[in-house]
Design a protein around this motif. Structure first.
Motif, short mmCIF file in Angstrom:
data_model
loop_
_atom_site.label_atom_id
_atom_site.label_comp_id
_atom_site.label_asym_id
_atom_site.label_seq_id
_atom_site.Cartn_x
_atom_site.Cartn_y
_atom_site.Cartn_z
N ILE A 232 14.19 -16.29 5.71
CA ILE A 232 13.07 -16.47 4.78
C ILE A 232 11.84 -15.79 5.38
CG2 ILE A 232 11.67 -18.11 3.49
CD1 ILE A 232 13.88 -20.18 3.88
N GLY A 233 11.43 -14.69 4.80
CA GLY A 233 10.27 -13.95 5.30
C GLY A 233 10.72 -12.65 5.94
N VAL B 4 14.93 -13.03 2.18
CA VAL B 4 14.06 -13.32 1.03
C VAL B 4 12.62 -13.10 1.44
CG1 VAL B 4 13.50 -15.02 -0.74
CG2 VAL B 4 15.60 -15.28 0.59
N THR C 40 3.05 -8.21 7.74
CA THR C 40 1.61 -8.46 7.93
C THR C 40 1.03 -7.45 8.91
OG1 THR C 40 1.72 -10.79 7.37
CG2 THR C 40 -0.01 -10.15 8.90
N GLY D 106 -2.68 -6.29 9.17
CA GLY D 106 -2.91 -6.89 10.49
C GLY D 106 -3.20 -5.88 11.58
N HIS E 52 10.11 -16.69 -3.93
CA HIS E 52 9.59 -17.76 -3.07
C HIS E 52 10.72 -18.70 -2.69
CE1 HIS E 52 6.51 -20.42 -1.41
NE2 HIS E 52 7.31 -21.38 -1.80
N ALA E 53 10.95 -18.85 -1.40
CA ALA E 53 12.04 -19.71 -0.92
C ALA E 53 11.53 -21.10 -0.61
CB ALA E 53 12.67 -19.10 0.30
N SER F 34 1.93 -16.39 8.58
CA SER F 34 0.71 -17.20 8.46
C SER F 34 -0.23 -16.49 7.50
CB SER F 34 0.05 -17.36 9.83
OG SER F 34 -0.27 -16.08 10.35
N ARG G 182 -5.79 -18.56 11.33
CA ARG G 182 -4.70 -18.40 10.37
C ARG G 182 -3.86 -19.67 10.37
NH1 ARG G 182 -3.83 -13.26 8.58
NH2 ARG G 182 -1.58 -13.53 8.38
N ALA H 206 10.65 -19.10 13.34
CA ALA H 206 10.25 -17.97 14.19
C ALA H 206 8.94 -17.35 13.74
CB ALA H 206 11.36 -16.91 14.15
N PRO I 86 0.84 -16.76 18.04
CA PRO I 86 0.84 -15.85 16.89
C PRO I 86 0.46 -14.42 17.26
CG PRO I 86 -1.07 -17.30 16.81
CD PRO I 86 -0.30 -17.69 18.03
C1 LIG Z 1 -6.09 -8.59 11.30
C2 LIG Z 1 -4.97 -8.93 12.23
C3 LIG Z 1 -4.86 -8.24 13.42
C4 LIG Z 1 -3.82 -8.52 14.28
N1 LIG Z 1 -3.75 -7.81 15.44
C5 LIG Z 1 -2.75 -8.06 16.29
C6 LIG Z 1 -2.63 -7.29 17.47
O1 LIG Z 1 -3.44 -6.39 17.73
N2 LIG Z 1 -1.61 -7.56 18.31
C7 LIG Z 1 -0.71 -8.57 18.06
O2 LIG Z 1 0.18 -8.79 18.87
N3 LIG Z 1 -0.81 -9.31 16.94
C8 LIG Z 1 -1.79 -9.07 16.05
N4 LIG Z 1 -1.86 -9.79 14.90
C9 LIG Z 1 -0.86 -10.85 14.67
C10 LIG Z 1 0.45 -10.28 14.15
O3 LIG Z 1 0.19 -9.43 13.06
C11 LIG Z 1 1.36 -11.44 13.73
O4 LIG Z 1 1.61 -12.24 14.87
C12 LIG Z 1 2.69 -10.97 13.17
O5 LIG Z 1 2.51 -10.04 12.15
C13 LIG Z 1 3.48 -12.19 12.63
O6 LIG Z 1 4.71 -11.77 12.09
P1 LIG Z 1 5.60 -12.78 11.28
O7 LIG Z 1 6.93 -12.13 11.07
O8 LIG Z 1 5.60 -14.11 11.91
O9 LIG Z 1 4.89 -12.97 9.87
P2 LIG Z 1 4.61 -11.96 8.66
O10 LIG Z 1 4.64 -10.55 9.06
O11 LIG Z 1 3.37 -12.47 8.02
O12 LIG Z 1 5.84 -12.19 7.68
C14 LIG Z 1 6.03 -13.36 6.95
C15 LIG Z 1 6.57 -13.00 5.58
O13 LIG Z 1 7.09 -14.17 4.97
C16 LIG Z 1 6.73 -14.19 3.59
N5 LIG Z 1 6.79 -15.58 3.09
C17 LIG Z 1 5.91 -16.59 3.32
N6 LIG Z 1 6.34 -17.72 2.71
C18 LIG Z 1 7.50 -17.43 2.10
C19 LIG Z 1 8.43 -18.17 1.31
N7 LIG Z 1 8.26 -19.45 1.08
N8 LIG Z 1 9.51 -17.51 0.83
C20 LIG Z 1 9.73 -16.21 1.08
N9 LIG Z 1 8.89 -15.46 1.84
C21 LIG Z 1 7.80 -16.07 2.33
C22 LIG Z 1 5.33 -13.61 3.62
O14 LIG Z 1 4.93 -13.17 2.35
C23 LIG Z 1 5.51 -12.47 4.63
O15 LIG Z 1 5.95 -11.29 4.00
C24 LIG Z 1 -2.87 -9.53 13.98
C25 LIG Z 1 -2.96 -10.22 12.78
C26 LIG Z 1 -3.99 -9.92 11.90
C27 LIG Z 1 -4.07 -10.66 10.60
#
Ligand SMILES: Cc1cc2nc3c(=O)[nH]c(=O)nc-3n(C[C@H](O)[C@H](O)[C@H](O)COP(=O)(O)OP(=O)(O)OC[C@H]3O[C@@H](n4cnc5c(N)ncnc54)[C@H](O)[C@@H]3O)c2cc1C
Length: 477
Positions: free
Chosen positions: A15-16, A38, A46, A51, A119-120, A146, A266, A305, A313
């Protein structure tokens, strides 16, 4: 509710499709075809969409433009004629962002029916609903990421209330911008926008900028930022509509701006996810306990995860979380325990804020020696007119082993990596001083801090080059 067409349950459902989800997918695909990934909302992660990558692209333009302030001193004329074309800067951010997103999309473009938009919601530890369709599954990987935290009432300011989800989409910005929150994202963005010539007022309730633990480092960083923007630390910011803009007030301080960027942290996307159906205790945030070495929730075949688990994060940690979850999801009864990497956090402001290894608060200060260097007189930093900031290294008094480091130092991202390598390899201060330091480099400043720590540790062997002392010539340090 309709049923997934196959009678057999899936092996796993991810999921994600962010960094954590894609890292999990990479592992899952090696072992089974019975999976689904999904994603709710836009695909492309992000990091690539809103991001790490667009923010760093913006910062590059900002730092390049900011250099004009030292041109005269370098003997370069004409800086006053330079302008920042903000719409053009943002256009480049989006163009590059689109390329990064396209790269992320490649990871799922060939998945066919295993790629599901929707949406899951969990229906328990072995079933997931996606927009009314039920998927039975042997395991679940939750990697929902997040989202920016914005007070509900601030949404009334409409498109003048920005977050990182909307900032890079703007055709232009300012000229007056308030940034609320000075965590890593707030510090990076407020400095970048100020360096692009916008009038920036930044607000923070916390004394600590971007999570800096050392008070002297924090004070140095605050002074540097105050030279570039208005910075109010202390009282929470209040917003209200006034003629000509949005008034942001904090204690006795007031400023009227055109746009506000909420950079107040976040929140994990765990709301409405159905975690309560798992039958495990949830804390007051609604979060179950997750083992950081397996990513498993209790002994369920469910893994949490990336940013969604709120542990660390950061992108490389999200990727590791996803890798671990992907490895373990298909063998949930016998999950592998992974040793995590040395903590490393970098904030891309200038000077760079970075933290490596153990947190200051977790160290036994009586058993720790601290070595420091100020970059104000450091040779290479002076040549570039970037002689600002300071670096601390922390070492165990008994063994001399490096425990961690914190800095706001020019190009600190590279020294932070060196130090992370040293901490993870359990190197001592003397081990590090025995390594080559090229001249003239910013790393020579790090050597000064290491020598400072070495002076407080038992003397090394005379036959060891690690005992070479400073000559006392600033151009050589
Ligand atoms: C402005 C900014 C700058 C950053 N800069 C850095 C940096 O320089 N270095 C660094 O290490 N980190 C940085 N980060 C943090 C980094 O981007 C995040 O830690 C990372 O992208 C998280 O990845 P993730 O897979 O956990 O989440 P995401 O990439 O957010 O993926 C989660 C996905 O799940 C989907 N989702 C949510 N709920 C559901 C649901 N119920 N059903 C189905 N899908 C769903 C969302 O839509 C999304 O597509 C930054 C973040 C931001 C916002």
């Amino acid at each position: 509710m309709s049923q997934h067409p196959s009678l057999q349950p899936l092996d796993t459902i991810i999921i994600g499709a962010g960094t954590a989800g894609l890292a999990a997918l990479r592992e899952v695909r090696k072992h089974t075809k019975r999976y689904v990934i999904v994603n709710d909302g836009p695909w492309g992660t992000t990091c690539a969409r809103v991001g790490c990558m667009p923010s760093k692209t913006l910062i590059e333009a900002a730092n390049a433009f900011h250099r004009r302030h030292v041109f005269d001193e370098l003997g370069l004329r004409g800086a006053a004629g330079l302008t920042a074309d903000i719409p053009a800067v943002l256009k480049r951010v989006r163009a590059l962002r689109d390329e990064f997103v396209a790269g992320a999309l490649d990871a799922t473009n060939d998945l066919g029916r295993a790629r599901v938009s929707g949406h899951a919601t969990l229906l328990g530890p072995s079933a997931v609903d996606v927009d009314g369709r039920r998927y039975d599954t042997r395991s679940i990987i939750i990697a929902t990421g997040s989202r920016p935290s914005v007070p509900e009432e601030w949404l009334a300011f409409g498109d003048r209330m920005l977050t990182t989800d909307t900032l890079f989409e703007q055709p232009t910005l300012g000229p007056r911008v308030a940034v609320i929150g000075m965590g890593p994202i707030g510090v990076e963005l407020s400095q970048a926008l100020a360096r692009l010539g916008l009038e920036v007022a930044a607000f923070s309730t916390s004394d600590s900028l971007a999570g800096l633990a050392d008070s002297q480092l924090n004070a140095e960083m605050a002074a540097l930022l105050k030279a570039e923007m208005v910075l109010h630390i202390g009282a929470p910011a209040q917003l209200r509509e006034v003629p000509g803009g949005i008034e942001v007030s904090s204690g006795p301080n007031r400023v009227v701006v055109d746009q506000v960027i909420a950079a107040m942290g976040r929140v994990p996307n765990i709301q409405y996810l159905g975690l309560e159906t798992l039958g495990v205790p949830l804390d007051k945030r609604g979060m179950p306990k997750v083992d950081p070495q397996t990513q498993q929730i209790g002994d369920l075949p469910v893994f949490l995860a990336g940013d969604a688990n709120a542990h660390t994060p950061l992108l490389h940690e999200a990727a590791d979380d996803g890798h671990i979850a992907g490895m373990n999801a298909l063998v949930a009864d016998t999950p592998t325990r992974f040793k995590r990497r040395t903590p490393l956090g970098i904030v891309f402001c200038d000077p760079t804020i970075a933290r490596v290894g153990q947190r200051l608060a977790d160290m036994d200060r009586a058993q720790t020696v601290t070595g420091t260097v100020s970059y104000s007189n450091q040779g290479r930093a002076r040549t570039a007119l970037r002689n600002q900031g300071r670096l601390y290294v922390y070492a165990d008094k008994a063994t001399g082993r490096l425990q961690g480091a914190e800095m706001c130092a020019p190009d600190g991202e590279h020294m932070a990596h060196l130090l992370a390598l040293a901490v993870q390899q359990k190197l001592t201060v003397h081990d590090l001083l025995g390594m080559p330091f090229y001249h003239p480099t910013l790393e020579e400043g790090l050597r000064t801090a290491l020598r400072d720590a070495a002076r407080q540790l038992p003397q090394g062997r005379d036959s060891d080059l690690a005992t070479c002392k400073a000559i006392g010539v600033s151009a050589l340090e």
